[in-house]
Scaffold this active site. Sequence first.
Site, PDB file in Angstrom:
ATOM      1  N   GLU A  59      -4.078  -1.392   6.110  1.00 16.59           N
ATOM      2  CA  GLU A  59      -2.925  -1.582   5.225  1.00 16.59           C
ATOM      3  C   GLU A  59      -1.981  -0.382   5.278  1.00 16.59           C
ATOM      4  O   GLU A  59      -0.751  -0.542   5.309  1.00 16.59           O
ATOM      5  CB  GLU A  59      -3.389  -1.815   3.785  1.00 16.59           C
ATOM      6  CG  GLU A  59      -2.262  -1.965   2.797  1.00 16.59           C
ATOM      7  CD  GLU A  59      -2.008  -3.400   2.378  1.00 16.59           C
ATOM      8  OE1 GLU A  59      -0.897  -3.649   1.856  1.00 16.59           O
ATOM      9  OE2 GLU A  59      -2.886  -4.247   2.552  1.00 16.59           O
ATOM     10  N   THR A  60      -2.528   0.806   5.303  1.00 18.42           N
ATOM     11  CA  THR A  60      -1.696   2.007   5.345  1.00 18.42           C
ATOM     12  C   THR A  60      -0.874   2.056   6.629  1.00 18.42           C
ATOM     13  O   THR A  60       0.343   2.264   6.594  1.00 18.42           O
ATOM     14  CB  THR A  60      -2.570   3.272   5.212  1.00 18.42           C
ATOM     15  OG1 THR A  60      -3.187   3.268   3.924  1.00 18.42           O
ATOM     16  CG2 THR A  60      -1.745   4.544   5.357  1.00 18.42           C
TER      17      THR A  60
END
Length: 144
Positions: A59-60
């Site tokens: 996600e990052t």
Amino acid sequence: MTTPELPDWYAQLPSALDLTLGFEPLELSAERVVGRMPVAGNTQPYGLWHGGASCVLIETLGSIGANLHAGPGRVAVGVDLNATHHRPGRSGWITGTATAIRLGRSVASYEVVLVDDGGARVCTGRLTCQVVPADRPGTTPARG
């Protein structure tokens, strides 16, 4: 290894989770984002790399790329995340490479491959973000 300079919007938005998990960005562009997290401190009860840490790293990385793609006046917000776990991470670092699949006007999608220090694939993920106007209520740049 030199850490790239983070974009102003990213550097100004503190991410307690990124800091807590030890995220380090290594390469930043809308088309490709590379970063890593240590296995130590990010393990499940059996001492192996935690699957949730894989999801955070996916996600990052994808969120950084999608927001670089979005550009001024727009932000990317995550709408779909999936991960397939292939093997455990045991020590060292898990390095992720997010490669753009689609960079459209309203959607940005990334395939993210996570590997251990030996280059063995630990996890494969995909993140899709919707690109919306920055002034839309409740939107801030997506952060892993």
